[in-house]
Every structure is written in structure tokens, then in C-alpha cells.
Write an enzyme that holds these catalytic residues in place. Structure first.
Site, PDB file in Angstrom:
ATOM      1  N   GLY A 208      -6.254  30.326  32.144  1.00 26.20           N
ATOM      2  CA  GLY A 208      -7.011  29.648  33.178  1.00 26.20           C
ATOM      3  C   GLY A 208      -7.629  28.374  32.629  1.00 26.20           C
ATOM      4  CB  CYS A 209      -8.572  25.193  34.243  1.00 27.51           C
ATOM      5  SG  CYS A 209      -9.381  25.834  35.720  1.00 27.51           S
ATOM      6  CE1 TYR A 210     -14.920  25.534  35.432  1.00 29.60           C
ATOM      7  CE2 TYR A 210     -13.893  27.101  36.908  1.00 29.60           C
ATOM      8  CZ  TYR A 210     -14.680  25.989  36.713  1.00 29.60           C
ATOM      9  OH  TYR A 210     -15.231  25.332  37.785  1.00 29.60           O
TER      10      TYR A 210
ATOM     11  CB  ALA B  44     -12.809  24.107  28.985  1.00 29.38           C
TER      12      ALA B  44
END
Lengths: 342, 342, 342, 342
Positions: free
Chosen positions: A145-147, A150
Site C-alpha cells: 500500500g502507498c501509506y 512511506a
């Protein structure tokens, strides 16, 4: 090598970004492009920025259409990947940009996604400890996932080096493309411009168990995660502010050293010089991750900030990076660390 | 009552917002408007949105110009308020919108502002316990910082009710007007649009000791604060995500009850219905504070989100609210809880 | 006077802005609020910025609900106003914020709106020649379109003074709220932020005949209009760039004089000092119109720029201004010329 | 071929964009990078998005530093290019991204730039009639202004085909990067977000004579230009709305045909399918130009819309395209028609 790649879900933001990157990947030939409700339309009507593909017509997402490719990228809504993947055969590299195969714990999956667990595939975050080994030669990849991308990159070095207490607190701001292209009133430009707002507060966001999975693995013990996502008035980008209490004896030097060591050979991680802070604009369209660390002595906390492009490193770029590893290509093929700014 | 008000520093964002509000305050007559380098210019050239005052010429900030007013608002750079205030006489209400008189601890002041401590004035956050009593009849008011306003209102009920451990973690996003009107490259539209970035990371932001002061007072014990401010691509607004570990035995109901009790009679605090979350757009131009609370059971943390307009409730609106109390006027005179949206 | 006002269509942007203004109109008491698909919901869930009305529940748009008011505002989709208005009785002031009763020429209506012409009501742009006389005492008001408001105010003085050739060229940029609150993919924040794009190019936008009607009336002869609307990445505001060839003998002084004369007594028109140019930010949330004129000698053209808030002066504020006139109230009651900036 | 390129003015927006493109130009090796006040700083502190060049230190702009390159790009303030160019020798390809050598008419230059005319260099807009021939083998190139690029490409086919009357009316919206990186109050994020405003109205913008020069050449007769630039709340992009009265007998088909013919073989011009309109987001970071035409029969006008990235095709990309031609490289080397969207 010529890698023939199909993209299932080519009309959405993740699919569009993947195509933007595939167009400059010198080893890839773009094959079938599929969609659901948009099948039959020319891509140029839906992704007008992808000029070289403007005349390509979207096909339905069927086994026949997806057959005959070396790689199939799935940019589908959650829960649809397993059925498509089963039809593709074991010799095809399947890269799932959805959530379906990210979580190892079936109970977590069922709790957060309210559907049966499809399984677990090798996890496409090469920078994590053991990350590349898990991907090399694999025929299935679960893109993070993107979060979690990061956040995991921001915090795993602190946990791997045993510098942080196992209670992470994360607040992240995301551009609106992270919410997808489906038209919903709260995502209208009129609503998001000039506004910051949270959502999924209190531990209910679906990316939470994925962060816990990654950080716990790095720490070698269970890590709790308090995660608050917020919607920011920009199309792209994630800025994650991640902190945890420092373990006794930690100081700024030890912290800096751990991060320098963790990222010394990472082609896409940009541990910034001291005094410089990440900004999402600097990684716009790029596969780079900007990271900076600080030790707040008065509060006794480690604070790590990371910035990524949610569609690039956070989705499509990360997918390509993992594909490169799985196929034995140079990891940075077709991927850039140059942002489009201002 | 006719209150004659002067504004020192009328060409900046705080001064402009104050004038916007004073123009609709039925008890106030706007007197002298002063500036430093902009003295001599018509206000219309600098604040074109304040049409009724377009022809007013800015005067220099001198005792003579500021004399003869009932209230003098100081919207000056940090460190300049004390000298001006001394010349104004004890019978004049002086409302300092700068930082000079906010901190009680001289050592804190000297550490964060690198200058001698000017003193401490009654603190203009009426919603805090004892807040109104400290302001009633006062002739000096220190207007809180914008971040401390958002954060203190979000967390003091949890601390006052002994629900939270004394280690707060705060990440806040602010619109660019919080950085003022002085032209700096990193504040250019080209730089901020499409970007989120942090600054003052690691406990070094000047608003940190002010938050500690407020939360420690509410808790009755020292509270540490890990505060990370971020710059968001919008002109106005602060969204503060505030969390702390819950004390043993806390649950969602106890949390909600504490907040309902704390804000039951507050005219400007909008504790949102469960399921609805704050958004800075909803308080654009308004003196309202939107607050929502959540209990993250898995992480064991209380999460509180607040949204304010940094220039309104966070600066000029807060200043007027405190002025109203000091002068014995109805607290909401000239202040609105209606935002300008979308 | 207490004017009891109902708003049909209270959940959209026009209805929300009208309520924002009605809340501070001292002569108005807000009565029934209706909606179609949103009926039954509390207004606070749909218009969270209108805090004083948060608990009001939206009712269906029926004659029974709308009965018993002095004024009924219709903020309905085009084509629905006539049926509702017929049921309301001649003694009720009906203010239509839709297009239904703006055009005098039935053929124009049918061509641009593809439906039968409902009729023509007094036109709510008081600043036009004869504008106030047409509204005084009227029981029916057609509120102008947002673009025609900005454009007609910019150009009518040049036409009324016979300074301009009867061929106007207009390019206008509008904030996204002008496109309404219905969720459409091209209006998503992800699409509009960072982008300018045109629509309705080539004379097909529905506001074109309305501009022609107004400018031809001012000129006393048929005026053609080339109108290009563009969508700008901002929630509110219209900036209209309007030009026409100058008639022989026109010079800058004659032009300035004509505009000064036309707007000398207008409470809401701000003809800016020479050298200062309109900006939509300066009229954010205000009923003011900023106008500036230039004479381009080399090109032989008159160029007039106007800036309005499309929801305020361009819709809801204009509606209230006309209502005030119709009811015999001071024209500026409840209306402000103060913008919310920055 | 290895082309060694220096960039004078590498710390600004034009220089930064040029470096972004040069980094992926396979025939170019990046040599000296110079600056004025920023000399001595690492590029990473000023252009954090250009990660591969982060450690490069900016040098002063001297003949010694610029010596030994095959190409020198000048991204300097207006009026400084001539002095630098003289020192470089005739065998070096000098590409001036400033205005100094664009205008043929010395009187025009002196009127609009208030300084002595430096001369005229081959004009870097290959798509114009005769454009490529003028550039092939040249050692000096004057890169067009960003607005003239967008406008000339939009209108020259109509003029070259004798379809339009010689009076063009142009309104263009530009992102803020067009105004450069120097910190000025009106370019602050707080000022530009949420606002549209014009500047240089009435024929006084410096790009006006350049447009006249290009369009008159295409028409074979003098063309007047009424040009109004506006500042839009976005970092990049120009949307130009260009119109002119149609000559007698013109119709939509003739218009379309002329444009199809003009751009049939242009690698960077994207004449959109009928019904689709340009958007600046679609060309973000790309060298493409999106164009669409309409014939407004009622107004008797040809309307042409073009969208470019002001920094890419409008400045640095256009410079590279012309450099490629001058050096005999394939024209699209290092240049992309793929935008970064959303």
C-alpha cells in the site's frame, strides 16, 4: 529481453501511472490494456496525458485478453485479484497492485477487509530487510500500500536497530489520487481545495495491519501502530510523520548512523543532508523516497519524516521496481529519481 | 459602548484578518492603522479585500498615533510588543497578537526566542479551565499562538479529566498564511502548491513550550509534547492530529463524555457528531473550532483532531473573543461560527 | 420587518451559500429547507460550515413544505423552477436562482436548454440600466447566471456609452463550485488541481444568449458574443476578461470616465484605482465586483476585467440584493463588500 | 555523439527544468552549472528534485567556467545574455532562454524592454513555417517566450491558411513558475492559491510583439494582437484561448482541415480528436502541445485553445528540441510527450 506486459485496470490512476512508467521502460512492450466499465473506449479519452497510447482501445478483463503476456499487472478493486490471478498460470509473473495478497494474518485481512483471505504473496518492498531475496525469481508479487510504503521505509531502520519502543505514532497526508478516480462528492475539487481533513481515524484504516506487519518484522517483536491518514489539497504525494519513543541511551548520532547504514546502498532512498527536510513536490513523478530523521530530546522521541509520490514509489513505481528484481533486470530499469518540480 | 480600536501592524495577514472582523463588530470603531515599511500607503493597495477601508492611509507605529484609543492591537514581529506596550498607559487595553507575553517560564522564552523575557500577560484562550476569569477586566491580553490554540483545545479535556498519559504527540498541518506575508522563496506559490513539507521538526518549533504550558496546567503535572508542524498547500487553516496514550481503564464512552462535558457550553467549539470529522474548509473565515475524538483500542491511544482557521480563531478571532471578555461585552460579539465553503 | 424565507435546494452549493448569507441578514428568518435526494438528512452532514443550522433536517420540496413563507428561493436544477413556482401563489416573492426565467427570447431558450420556454421574470442585476426599477415591488425574480453577472457588469458601460463595437470577445475562468456539487469524474480534486481547461467552447455555453441579451440592451443594437469559459483550480471565483474593438475616437480617458460615471453610486462595484487589477481572492465570500479597464491603443481594443465570487455576487448574493430591492429593504442589507483573504 | 552542455542560471525554474530534461538526454553530458547569488551552494539545496545532481556545486557565471562546452544554455535575466554570449566563441552552440535575441524589430525591443537591442538569433519554434530550416546547423538559438509558444502554435495555421482576419484576441492563464523564483509578495502561495488575476493588461506585456512577429509572418500581413495574461493557481502550465474573426467563407470543416494539415507530421503537437479539449494537466512535464479548434458561427470567430507546460515546451523542452535540430540529432531526443497526471 522483451517483456510483454498487460495491465488490467488501465483506466484508473494506478493503471495510468503504471503505463506512464512502462512507456519508458526499455525492456517492456505494452500488451493488452483492460478495464471494466470503460472497456471499449480509447485510452486517450480517459488518460489524455498518455499520448503515445491515445489510440489504444480498452478491452474487457478476461483470461483470453490477458493470455500471452510475460507479466500481468492487476490494478483492480480490492477482492478481485485472486480470481483473475488463478486463470493466468504459474509461469506468468502476476503483480497485484491491490491489497489482496499483502497480509499474512488471515484474521487481520478479514477484520479490515471483511472478506475471505486470498493468501499471501512475496511483498514488494525491496528495501525492507530480506526484501530483495523474497522477490528474486518470484512469479507473484504483492505491491505494498502507498501509506505502508512511506511509513515502513521511514521507521524500519529505527526498529531494526532496536532504537525505538514498539509503539509507533503516524500521521500522514496524502494527495487525492490515493482515493482513486471514482467520483465521490467529498473528493470534488470544490471540497478538497483549501481543506485538510482526516479519515479512517482511530486504527480503522486498512493500511494499519500492513504497517504493523512490516514494523513488527523489523523489530522482531510486536509493534503497535496509531495511524491517522489525512487528505491534503494536492493531486499526488504522501508526507508521513512517524515517531516512536526512543529506547534508553539513544541519541541523535546513533539515530543518524542507523539510517545512514540502512540506506547506504539504496538506489531510491534519499536520506537528506542534515537540515534539509522532505517535500512531496521534490518526488513528484519520481520513484525516490526522501527521508529525514530527528531526535527530540525533550520529548524523548525519534521523529522520522518521509515523502513519496503515492502513485509512483507508492504504487506503480514500486510495482516496477519489484518486477525488475523478479525478472532479474537491473532494479532501476525504467525508474527515475528525478522529480517534476516546481 | 463604542470601543475605539487601533491596529499596529495593519498590513500583514494577522492585522488584515483583525480588520476584516473589526469591520463587522458593532461596538468597535476602527481608529489608527499603522505599519512599518508600508506606512504612507493606502490600505487598499495592500489589503484589497477590505474595501470599506481602501482609502485609509497607514501611519507609522508611534505612541502619538496609537494614543487616544480604548484598545490597541499589536500585530508586530516577535520582540517588538513590549516597547510599544510600555508607551500606551495602563488604562488602555493592549492585545498582543505576537508571542512576547505568552510564556510564563523565562527560561523557555529565552531558549525558544533567543531574547530577554518581556513578562507574562493574561492568556487569551477562554475555553481553558479558568480562562475567562483570567481575562475579565484585564488590560493586557496575550493572544495564543495558532498551533497552541488548535492543540490545547483538542487535548486539554483529556488531560483535565485524567484520561491521558502525559506524553502528547502532535502533527499539525497549516495553511501558508501562518508563515506571514514576508516574501520568502520557500513560500512562493510555485513551491507550496502540490507539496506538503515539515519544518521545525524535533521539538524546536516556538509553539512547543506554549503547548506544554497549557497541557501541563490542565493535567496538573508536566506533559511532554512531540510537535511536528507541516506546511499544507492552502492559504488558511490548521488541522491538528493530537494523540496520547490512554490511561488504564479509559474507553470510548468515557472519552466522549469528557469532551461533551468540557465543551457543553462553549459557543465556538463544535464537538462534531460521532462519525463526522473536522475539515479546515468548514471553519474558513470562522471563529469555530471543529473537534472529534477517537479511542484506538489496539494502539491504546486517544486521538483528537481539531480544525481551526489559523487567522481567525487562531489569531484575530481569538483576539477579539478575549477582548470582548475583557471589556465585558458578550463573548461572541462580532464573531461568527459560519465558515465560507466550499 | 421579518421576512420568512424558504430555500428549495438547500444541500447544493448555491443553496448553501444563500443560507450562509441569510444567517446574517437581520430581516430574514430562515424557514423551510428542502432537498430532493438529500431530504431527511440533517444539514450539518451536508453543509458542515453552516454550524447554526447543523441540526435542521432537510424536507422534501413540496408545496406544503414551502407554504407560509414570504420569500421562496429556488436553487433547483434547470427546468424544475416553473412547476414549483406555479404552486406558490402570486403574493409570495419567488427568487429563481436557476436559468428558467432569464431569457426573453423563447427560441434562444429552446436552442440552448432544449426544453420549452417557461417565461421571463424581472432580471436580478440591479446595476444594469433600469435594473432597479424592474425589481422594485416585483414578486418574481430571475437571478442572473454567474458568468453573465461578471461579463455584463464589465461591458455594459462601454456599450451604453457607445464606445465599443458590437462584437464582444470574452474569456472567463471559474472556480469549480460553479459546476455544482454533483460528483463527476472531471471535477475530482485530482483532475482539477494543477490544471486549467476550457469547456463549452465555440458559442455553445448556455450563458452566451444571456450575455447577448444584456449587452444588446445596453448597446441599443445587437451585440455578438464570443464566450469561452475555463475551469480554474480554485473553489470559488470568476475572472472575466472582456474586450471589444473601440469605436473611432475612443481614448483611455473617455473609457475611464464612462466607467466612473456608470459605477459612481454602485454600492457593490469596486472600480479599482488605475494600476490595480482585480483578483478573485479579494472578493472571496463578498458581494463586491472588482472592475478595471484598459485601452489597448495598438490593438484598438477596450479591455475590461471583472472579478466576482461566483457563489456570492454571482448567485446567492445577487439573489439577496435583488430580494432587498423587491421588498423595499436597503439594498445592502445582509451583504458585505469585505472579502475573506488571503 | 556526446554533447557537453553547460547551464548558466541553474538555480532558477528554467534552469532546473532544463537540467531535469538534460539528465535523460542520452547524447548530453552535463557540464558546468552556474549561478549568480547562489554560486557556491550545492544544487541539492536549491533544486531538491534533481537528485542525481544534488552534490554538484554551483559556480559563478564566468567565461572560464563556461569554456570547453559544446552547448551553453543561458537561463539568465533579460539583458544579460549578449555579454555572456560574446565571450563564448562562434563554434559553441549558444541557446538563449531569455528574451534578448527574439525580436527582429529594434524599436519593438526598445519599447518593451527599455534597453538597447542586442540583435536577432534564429528563432527556436520549429513548428512554424520555415522553422526547422532556420535552426539546422545554427550556432545561436533564441528560445521563444512561453506565451508566444502557446499562442503562435495555436494561431499560425489559421493565418497561414488565410482563414482569419488579422486581429487576434488572446487570453492566457499561466502557472506561477512563469513568474520565476524571485520571492515577491504577490507570488506567495497565500496570495495565489484560490485566486485568478490578470497582469500586463492592455497590450503592455513583453510577449506581445513576439506574438505579432510570429503571426504576421504566418499571415503575410501585419496582425494586431490583444493579449491578456492571467496568473492561475497552479505551479505549471499555460492555457491559451486564442480567437480571431473568420474570413468570409470559412467554415468548421475548412478550419479543421487546415489544422490537420499543419500538424500532420509534428511530433509534439497533439491536435485533439473533435470533442476533446486541452488541459494543462495532460501536458505536465511533457513537451507536447494540446490544441483544439472551434468555429463559432454566431460570433463569426475562429477559437483555438492550446495547452503547454510553460517550463517544458514553453522553455526548456523547446530549447532542447531546437538544440537537437541545430546539432542534427533526432528532434525528439530526450523529449517526451507523456504528461505526469493526475
Amino acid at each position: 529481453m522483451v517483456v510483454r506486459a498487460a495491465v488490467a485496470g488501465a483506466s484508473g490512476y494506478a493503471g495510468g501511472e503504471l503505463l506512464r512508467l512502462l512507456l519508458v521502460h526499455r525492456e517492456v512492450e505494452i500488451g493488452a490494456l483492460t478495464a471494466n466499465s470503460n472497456a471499449g473506449q480509447p485510452l486517450g479519452a480517459l488518460q489524455p496525458h498518455l499520448r503515445p497510447l491515445a489510440g489504444r482501445v480498452l478491452q474487457p478483463t478476461t483470461p483470453e485478453v490477458l493470455a500471452g503476456h510475460d507479466v500481468v499487472f492487476l490494478a483492480l478493486p480490492h477482492g478481485q485479484s485472486a480470481a483473475v490471478a488463478e486463470q493466468l498460470g504459474d509461469e506468468v509473473l502476476v503483480v497485484d497492485m491491490g491489497a489482496d495478497f499483502r497480509l499474512k494474518d488471515a484474521a487481520d485481512w478479514e477484520k479490515f477487509y471483511a472478506s475471505p483471505h486470498a493468501g499471501t504473496w512475496p511483498y514488494g518492498l525491496p528495501e525492507l530487510p530480506g526484501g530483495r531475496a523474497a522477490l528474486a525469481g518470484s512469479k507473484r508479487i504483492a505491491v505494498p500500500g502507498c501509506y505502508p510504503t512511506a511509513v515502513s521505509l521511514a521507521l524500519f531502520p529505527a526498529y531494526a536497530a532496536q532504537l525505538a519502543e514498539p509503539e509507533a505514532v503516524i500521521v500522514a497526508a496524502s494527495g487525492t489520487s490515493g482515493a482513486g478516480k471514482a467520483a465521490k462528492p467529498h473528493l470534488l475539487g470544490s471540497e478538497v481545495m483549501g481543506s485538510m481533513s482526516p479519515y479512517g481515524v482511530g486504527g480503522v484504516h486498512r493500511h494499519t495491519p500492513e504497517m504493523i506487519q512490516n514494523l513488527s518484522a523489523a523489530a522482531g517483536e510486536p509493534v503497535t501502530v496509531s495511524f491517522t491518514p489525512t487528505l491534503a489539497p494536492m493531486p499526488r504525494g504522501i508526507l508521513a510523520t512517524c515517531s516512536a519513543k526512543a529506547r534508553p541511551g539513544v541519541n541523535a548520532e546513533a539515530l543518524r548512523t542507523a539510517y545512514e547504514k540502512a540506506f547506504a546502498d539504496e538506489p531510491f532512498v534519499d536520506l537528506l543532508p542534515e537540515g534539509q527536510w522532505p517535500a512531496t513536490a521534490a518526488v513528484y513523478g519520481s520513484n525516490a523516497v526522501q527521508i529525514q530523521v530527528a531526535y527530540d530530546e525533550a520529548a524523548g522521541r525519534i521523529v522520522v519524516i518521509s515523502a513519496i509520490d503515492n502513485l509512483a514509489k507508492g504504487t506503480a513505481g514500486g510495482a516496477l521496481q519489484s518486477m525488475n528484481i523478479a525478472l532479474g533486470l537491473p532494479e532501476d530499469t525504467g525508474l527515475s529519481t528525478i522529480g517534476v518540480a516546481p
